[in-house]
Design a protein around this motif. Structure first.
Motif, PDB file in Angstrom:
ATOM      1  N   PHE A 426       0.829  -1.202   0.000  1.00 58.33           N
ATOM      2  CA  PHE A 426       0.000   0.000   0.000  1.00 58.33           C
ATOM      3  C   PHE A 426       0.870   1.261   0.000  1.00 58.33           C
ATOM      4  CE2 PHE A 426      -2.210   3.075   2.908  1.00 58.33           C
ATOM      5  CZ  PHE A 426      -3.199   3.475   2.026  1.00 58.33           C
ATOM      6  N   LEU A 427       1.929   1.270   0.796  1.00 61.30           N
ATOM      7  CA  LEU A 427       2.823   2.427   0.844  1.00 61.30           C
ATOM      8  C   LEU A 427       3.521   2.635  -0.496  1.00 61.30           C
ATOM      9  CD1 LEU A 427       4.430   1.870   4.366  1.00 61.30           C
ATOM     10  CD2 LEU A 427       2.677   3.553   3.754  1.00 61.30           C
ATOM     11  N   ARG A 428       3.911   1.546  -1.146  1.00 63.64           N
ATOM     12  CA  ARG A 428       4.527   1.675  -2.466  1.00 63.64           C
ATOM     13  C   ARG A 428       3.572   2.333  -3.455  1.00 63.64           C
ATOM     14  NH1 ARG A 428       5.834  -4.246  -2.267  1.00 63.64           N
ATOM     15  NH2 ARG A 428       7.788  -4.492  -1.129  1.00 63.64           N
ATOM     16  N   HIS A 429       2.310   1.919  -3.395  1.00 65.71           N
ATOM     17  CA  HIS A 429       1.315   2.477  -4.313  1.00 65.71           C
ATOM     18  C   HIS A 429       1.116   3.969  -4.059  1.00 65.71           C
ATOM     19  CE1 HIS A 429      -0.661  -1.706  -5.089  1.00 65.71           C
ATOM     20  NE2 HIS A 429       0.392  -1.488  -5.845  1.00 65.71           N
ATOM     21  N   ILE A 430       1.144   4.393  -2.795  1.00 69.79           N
ATOM     22  CA  ILE A 430       0.997   5.819  -2.494  1.00 69.79           C
ATOM     23  C   ILE A 430       2.137   6.615  -3.113  1.00 69.79           C
ATOM     24  CG2 ILE A 430       1.063   7.563  -0.668  1.00 69.79           C
ATOM     25  CD1 ILE A 430      -0.421   5.649   1.136  1.00 69.79           C
ATOM     26  N   LEU A 431       3.375   6.195  -2.846  1.00 71.74           N
ATOM     27  CA  LEU A 431       4.527   6.964  -3.313  1.00 71.74           C
ATOM     28  C   LEU A 431       4.623   6.993  -4.835  1.00 71.74           C
ATOM     29  CD1 LEU A 431       7.431   6.112  -0.844  1.00 71.74           C
ATOM     30  CD2 LEU A 431       5.841   8.015  -0.807  1.00 71.74           C
ATOM     31  N   ALA A 432       4.097   5.954  -5.499  1.00 67.65           N
ATOM     32  CA  ALA A 432       4.164   5.885  -6.960  1.00 67.65           C
ATOM     33  C   ALA A 432       2.964   6.531  -7.637  1.00 67.65           C
ATOM     34  CB  ALA A 432       4.282   4.423  -7.399  1.00 67.65           C
ATOM     35  N   HIS A 433       1.973   6.939  -6.872  1.00 66.26           N
ATOM     36  CA  HIS A 433       0.747   7.476  -7.479  1.00 66.26           C
ATOM     37  C   HIS A 433       1.010   8.844  -8.099  1.00 66.26           C
ATOM     38  CE1 HIS A 433      -3.396   8.803  -7.970  1.00 66.26           C
ATOM     39  NE2 HIS A 433      -3.752   7.541  -7.840  1.00 66.26           N
ATOM     40  N   PRO A 434       0.485   9.101  -9.299  1.00 64.28           N
ATOM     41  CA  PRO A 434       0.714  10.398  -9.951  1.00 64.28           C
ATOM     42  C   PRO A 434       0.278  11.596  -9.108  1.00 64.28           C
ATOM     43  CG  PRO A 434      -0.211   8.824 -11.513  1.00 64.28           C
ATOM     44  CD  PRO A 434      -0.250   8.161 -10.170  1.00 64.28           C
ATOM     45  N   ALA A 435      -0.800  11.450  -8.329  1.00 61.92           N
ATOM     46  CA  ALA A 435      -1.252  12.568  -7.495  1.00 61.92           C
ATOM     47  C   ALA A 435      -0.248  12.869  -6.390  1.00 61.92           C
ATOM     48  CB  ALA A 435      -2.621  12.258  -6.893  1.00 61.92           C
ATOM     49  N   PHE A 436       0.395  11.831  -5.850  1.00 63.55           N
ATOM     50  CA  PHE A 436       1.422  12.083  -4.836  1.00 63.55           C
ATOM     51  C   PHE A 436       2.657  12.694  -5.475  1.00 63.55           C
ATOM     52  CE2 PHE A 436       5.045  11.026  -2.169  1.00 63.55           C
ATOM     53  CZ  PHE A 436       4.598  11.455  -0.929  1.00 63.55           C
ATOM     54  N   VAL A 437       3.022  12.196  -6.643  1.00 62.90           N
ATOM     55  CA  VAL A 437       4.171  12.759  -7.356  1.00 62.90           C
ATOM     56  C   VAL A 437       3.954  14.253  -7.584  1.00 62.90           C
ATOM     57  CG1 VAL A 437       5.520  12.681  -9.484  1.00 62.90           C
ATOM     58  CG2 VAL A 437       4.691  10.561  -8.449  1.00 62.90           C
ATOM     59  N   ALA A 438       2.710  14.632  -7.904  1.00 63.45           N
ATOM     60  CA  ALA A 438       2.374  16.034  -8.159  1.00 63.45           C
ATOM     61  C   ALA A 438       2.084  16.820  -6.889  1.00 63.45           C
ATOM     62  CB  ALA A 438       1.169  16.108  -9.096  1.00 63.45           C
ATOM     63  N   ALA A 439       2.219  16.179  -5.715  1.00 60.34           N
ATOM     64  CA  ALA A 439       1.975  16.823  -4.413  1.00 60.34           C
ATOM     65  C   ALA A 439       0.548  17.344  -4.301  1.00 60.34           C
ATOM     66  CB  ALA A 439       2.982  17.946  -4.167  1.00 60.34           C
ATOM     67  N   GLU A 440      -0.406  16.593  -4.854  1.00 58.94           N
ATOM     68  CA  GLU A 440      -1.826  16.929  -4.704  1.00 58.94           C
ATOM     69  C   GLU A 440      -2.327  16.266  -3.430  1.00 58.94           C
ATOM     70  OE1 GLU A 440      -3.501  15.503  -8.325  1.00 58.94           O
ATOM     71  OE2 GLU A 440      -2.504  17.029  -9.574  1.00 58.94           O
ATOM     72  N   LEU A 441      -2.140  16.931  -2.301  1.00 58.02           N
ATOM     73  CA  LEU A 441      -2.317  16.328  -0.986  1.00 58.02           C
ATOM     74  C   LEU A 441      -3.500  16.927  -0.248  1.00 58.02           C
ATOM     75  CD1 LEU A 441       1.435  16.563   0.108  1.00 58.02           C
ATOM     76  CD2 LEU A 441       0.330  14.686  -1.110  1.00 58.02           C
ATOM     77  N   ASP A 442      -4.283  16.077   0.390  1.00 54.02           N
ATOM     78  CA  ASP A 442      -5.290  16.475   1.364  1.00 54.02           C
ATOM     79  C   ASP A 442      -5.702  15.234   2.137  1.00 54.02           C
ATOM     80  OD1 ASP A 442      -7.971  15.352   0.281  1.00 54.02           O
ATOM     81  OD2 ASP A 442      -7.186  16.427  -1.453  1.00 54.02           O
ATOM     82  N   THR A 443      -6.501  15.414   3.183  1.00 55.62           N
ATOM     83  CA  THR A 443      -6.828  14.288   4.061  1.00 55.62           C
ATOM     84  C   THR A 443      -7.749  13.261   3.396  1.00 55.62           C
ATOM     85  OG1 THR A 443      -8.637  15.577   5.048  1.00 55.62           O
ATOM     86  CG2 THR A 443      -6.495  15.643   6.161  1.00 55.62           C
ATOM     87  N   GLY A 444      -8.303  13.590   2.238  1.00 55.49           N
ATOM     88  CA  GLY A 444      -9.131  12.624   1.513  1.00 55.49           C
ATOM     89  C   GLY A 444      -8.370  11.867   0.442  1.00 55.49           C
ATOM     90  N   PHE A 445      -7.039  11.957   0.461  1.00 52.34           N
ATOM     91  CA  PHE A 445      -6.208  11.365  -0.592  1.00 52.34           C
ATOM     92  C   PHE A 445      -6.464   9.870  -0.740  1.00 52.34           C
ATOM     93  CE2 PHE A 445      -2.422   9.343  -2.256  1.00 52.34           C
ATOM     94  CZ  PHE A 445      -1.963  10.205  -3.245  1.00 52.34           C
TER      95      PHE A 445
END
Length: 643
Positions: A426-445
């Motif tokens: 699950f952590l790998r998927h988060i770090l590799a996700h395009p939204a995380f790469v683009a720093a599109e962050l909020d508590t509903g991520f």
């Protein structure tokens, strides 16, 4: 009052934070004392300490939360100071006062500061007086359902219930509509009482798509207070942080300064001393609202250490001894970017239910530049149902955010865990996700990207996997050897069949997949058709082979179809415990008719409650548990006859 000479430090905690505190204490020339419960007798933090004290008991209330036992441990070990870590008693004013009354030094803030921020309700009033913006909510003394219903109607849904005396997601529930409030309030109160010994709750407006940005503050006993930049902790599951980074992406210098100065005002308003964290909610318009102040070291403090080069535990000890802060606000370093992930023993596919058992395989990444691992376990350790399921933290630093992300992703690829379920994939998927790469962050991520972050289990394992598994199995059983291991080829099975090609057959199972593997023998002798040793990890423990394949560790066993069918027949119609834990409520009676989704039993494990619900409509035909029972994972709790 003069401070006692400090030579010995007792760490009133366990797991990775106890190990991390001891590391700095030893570097400062201090002797360390570990305390432990009966189930933690052989835990890593105990092994790493200079001395140990057995508190007895298994539950936290019988050990790590027992103030009298902790003070006795300090006296018997000769410790002059106690570091509470985080969680447990770290924000308990009664504990802080008891430590002071015993003539010991608490590595933490004064009692008055803990009391001021220990109640979220009182803290809100203090922050309002200090001019810090607040989220609309209810922080009143009345704790009955009617009071919360009236407040909820005035504030408007959706709402967030929070434990007044704690944090870390314990006693926290989102309430979307009025008919959910009563059940959510009762459950949150039970969780808060179990985790913090205090069932008081508060209510806040639930902001949509906010970011969780917090400020690390530090104050000494001489009136100086600094902020050590900010951290973004927006990526959360079950209201508990999973990924943290510093500095927070996308903040303007003016906003950073405004939030930092507001955090310092909050700390100064209560006469704060030591390390603390002021947590804010930041909306898309750039407005920020005070959430709470944690009067302790945070789990995510390593990312602040990575971008500043400072040791916050060393600062805590020095400030507690009366030393001034060594730098001014203008001198606080800021270099590069750091990201941390929390590694949990849990099953993301089952709503992140905690997982217990033995860490049969536990391999950490190799050390290297920009890499840090704060863990509290080793291979062979047991993950019990009594405490938080966090195994440790992986932290990566880089010259910029992308370098830190790539380094952390590489660390996760090197990590291997088996014996308990984990959130590694699950952590790998988060770090590799395009939204995380683009720093599109909020508590509903996580909720928004759940389909990509929590994909269903992959399809059938390929033939290459099964051949690797078969070869590894034969190797570990001593039937086949590497060409360079010095063994005679005559010790290998030949697979000879008269008039036919030489062939060996193994029937294997990995979870619910089964495969019969045929291995052809080289005419010159030996099973040499596939180079399985290229796999980074293969180990045999008992009757189970652990094989790492494409970043995942798979458990492989010799298949026994008859035994599997017998087990399946025994479980038909039964609802079993998804983890080790204790039964806190049985909500149905024998013969009761229930609808699909009805809560049948409430199980408590690792300080959280989990409801066992009916998968379909039916009648309760048997109850195999009572309130107060301790149950193991897989134990049948309720038998349900479908309608």
């Amino acid at each position: 009052m003069s401070q006692p000479t400090l030579t010995t430090l007792l760490v009133a905690n366990r797991g990775e934070i106890a190990c991390r505190i001891m590391r700095t204490a030893k570097a400062m020339g201090l002797s360390t004392v570990a305390v432990h419960s009966s189930v933690d007798r052989d835990a890593r933090h105990v092994r790493e300490a200079d001395r140990r004290v057995d508190l007895g008991g298994a539950k936290a209330s019988e050990s790590y939360l027992d103030i009298a036992k902790l003070l006795d441990a300090a006296r018997s070990s000769g410790a002059q100071a106690i570091h509470p870590g985080y969680g447990f008693l770290s924000e308990n004013p009664q504990f802080a006062q008891a430590v002071a009354d015993a003539g010991l030094l608490l590595i933490g803030p004064p009692v008055s500061a803990i009391e001021a921020m220990g109640s979220k309700s009182a803290a809100k009033a203090l922050m309002a007086a200090a001019g810090v913006p607040l989220v609309p909510g209810y922080h009143g003394e009345a704790q009955d359902l009617r009071a919360f219903q009236q407040a909820a109607d005035a504030i408007g849904y959706p709402l967030l219930l929070k434990a007044s005396a704690g944090g870390g997601g314990k006693g926290m529930k989102v309430v979307e509509q009025p008919d959910q409030l009563a059940e959510a309030l009762a459950s949150a109160q039970r969780e808060a009482q179990s985790a913090f010994g205090d069932a008081r709750m508060l209510l806040e407006k639930y902001l949509l798509q906010p970011r969780h940005v917090e400020i690390q503050v530090f104050a000494d006993q001489h009136g100086h207070c600094l902020y050590l930049h900010e951290r973004d902790c927006s990526i959360q599951r079950r209201h508990q942080k999973v990924v943290e980074e510093a500095p927070a992406p996308g903040l303007s210098p003016a906003l950073r300064q405004a939030m930092g100065e507001a955090a310092v005002r909050a700390a100064q308003a209560i006469g704060y001393v030591g390390a603390g964290t002021v947590e804010f909610l930041l909306d898309a318009r750039g407005d920020f609202f005070f959430m709470e102040m944690n009067t302790r070291l945070q789990v995510e403090h390593p990312v602040t250490e990575a971008i500043t080069g400072l040791d916050l535990v060393a600062w805590q000890i020095e400030v507690a001894r009366g030393e001034p802060l060594p730098i001014s606000q203008a001198q606080v370093p800021l270099q590069g970017h750091a990201i941390e992930v929390r590694l949990y023993a849990e099953d993301p596919q089952q709503d992140f239910l905690p997982s217990t058992g033995t860490l049969v395989v536990y391999r950490e990444p190799a050390p290297g530049e920009g890499r840090r691992i704060d863990s509290g376990v080793d291979q062979g350790d047991t993950v019990s149902p009594y405490y938080d399921p966090m195994l440790g933290k992986l932290i990566a630093w880089g010259q910029d955010r992308e370098q830190a992300r790539q380094r952390l992703l590489a660390m996760l690829e090197e990590m291997a865990i088996a014996g308990v379920r984990s959130n590694l994939r699950f952590l790998r998927h988060i770090l590799a996700h395009p939204a995380f790469v683009a720093a599109e962050l909020d508590t509903g991520f996580i909720a928004r990207h759940a389909a990509e972050l929590l994909p269903p289990p992959s399809g059938p394992l390929p033939s290459e996997f099964w051949k690797n598994a078969a070869m590894a199995w034969l190797h570990w059983r001593g039937y086949v050897h590497r060409a360079d291991d010095g063994q005679s080829p005559w010790t290998e099975p030949s697979g000879l069949r008269l008039g036919q090609p030489a062939r060996g057959v193994l029937s294997l199972r990995s979870q619910d997949q089964r495969q019969v593997v045929s291995l052809d023998y080289d005419p010159r002798g030996g099973l040499a058709q596939i180079d399985w040793l290229r796999q980074p990890l293969t180990e045999l423990h008992g009757d189970t082979l652990y094989l790492q394949w494409q970043g995942e560790v798979h458990e492989v066993e010799l298949d026994d179809p008859a035994a599997a069918a017998s087990h399946a027949d025994a479980c038909v119609g039964g609802l079993s415990a998804p983890m080790n834990g204790s039964i806190v409520r049985v909500l149905v009676e024998l013969g009761q008719t229930v609808e699909a989704g009805t809560a049948l039993v409430v199980l408590e494990a690792m300080k959280m409650e989990h409801s066992i619900r009916a998968p379909e409509a039916g009648t309760v035909s048997a109850l195999m548990c009572e309130e107060g029972n301790m149950v193991s994972e897989g134990t049948l709790l309720v038998a349900l006859t479908p309608s």
